[in-house]
Write a protein that holds these residues in place. Sequence first.
Motif, mmCIF file in Angstrom:
data_model
loop_
_atom_site.group_PDB
_atom_site.id
_atom_site.type_symbol
_atom_site.label_atom_id
_atom_site.label_comp_id
_atom_site.label_asym_id
_atom_site.label_seq_id
_atom_site.Cartn_x
_atom_site.Cartn_y
_atom_site.Cartn_z
ATOM 1 N N CYS A 1 -4.789 6.450 -2.681
ATOM 2 C CA CYS A 1 -3.960 5.311 -2.290
ATOM 3 C C CYS A 1 -3.720 4.436 -3.515
ATOM 4 O O CYS A 1 -4.584 4.323 -4.376
ATOM 5 C CB CYS A 1 -4.688 4.458 -1.264
ATOM 6 S SG CYS A 1 -5.026 5.321 0.263
ATOM 7 N N HIS B 1 0.845 -1.191 0.000
ATOM 8 C CA HIS B 1 0.000 0.000 0.000
ATOM 9 C C HIS B 1 0.886 1.249 0.000
ATOM 10 O O HIS B 1 1.803 1.355 0.794
ATOM 11 C CB HIS B 1 -0.883 -0.032 1.254
ATOM 12 C CG HIS B 1 -1.880 1.068 1.319
ATOM 13 N ND1 HIS B 1 -3.228 0.839 1.188
ATOM 14 C CD2 HIS B 1 -1.731 2.396 1.468
ATOM 15 C CE1 HIS B 1 -3.869 1.983 1.271
ATOM 16 N NE2 HIS B 1 -2.986 2.943 1.441
ATOM 17 N N VAL B 2 0.592 2.175 -0.925
ATOM 18 C CA VAL B 2 1.340 3.431 -0.986
ATOM 19 C C VAL B 2 0.346 4.592 -0.876
ATOM 20 O O VAL B 2 -0.639 4.637 -1.612
ATOM 21 C CB VAL B 2 2.128 3.547 -2.323
ATOM 22 C CG1 VAL B 2 2.872 4.872 -2.402
ATOM 23 C CG2 VAL B 2 3.098 2.392 -2.475
ATOM 24 N N HIS B 3 0.588 5.526 0.030
ATOM 25 C CA HIS B 3 -0.255 6.713 0.139
ATOM 26 C C HIS B 3 0.283 7.727 -0.869
ATOM 27 O O HIS B 3 1.315 8.339 -0.645
ATOM 28 C CB HIS B 3 -0.186 7.304 1.550
ATOM 29 C CG HIS B 3 -0.369 6.276 2.631
ATOM 30 N ND1 HIS B 3 -1.478 5.487 2.717
ATOM 31 C CD2 HIS B 3 0.445 5.912 3.646
ATOM 32 C CE1 HIS B 3 -1.354 4.683 3.762
ATOM 33 N NE2 HIS B 3 -0.194 4.910 4.327
HETATM 34 NI NI NI Z 1 -3.226 5.106 1.692
#
Ligand code: NI
Length: 139
Positions: free
Chosen positions: A98, A90-92
């Motif tokens: 996201c 998961h990458v913000h």
């Molecule tokens: Ni995120």
Amino acid sequence: MSKITRFGVSLESTLLEKFDQLNTQKGYKNRSEAIRDLIREKLVSEEWNSSQQETVGVFSLVYDHHQRELNKTLNHIQHQHVEVIVSSTHVHIDQHNCLEVIILKGKANIIKKITDQLTSTRGVKHGELIMTSTGSSLK
Ligand code: NI
């Protein structure tokens, strides 16, 4: 590595010229490697048409985490398929968006079903499945 076999191919000169041009653009040093890749591509596509063979998919998902219940729903779907989902990251991306990258290993129809379910969830902006291979059919 298995034994190498040489074989001849007959085809129209114009078609071969186009093939050579394309291979030069793509950086192939010779026709053999380009033809090997075409064959592998076809085999991978068959891997995805088969209902029996195990295959590998890389799935990316972009969504707005402010969308109500979305995080929870996407998580729930993934938890229902732990036997197929190998890994997820998961990458913000920014304050709203996201990116999730999920690696799946299993039967093609099951992978497609899970990724379709994730993509069609309300609030998901983009979902894309890369249909790759376990590599075992490409020896
Ligand atoms: Ni995120």
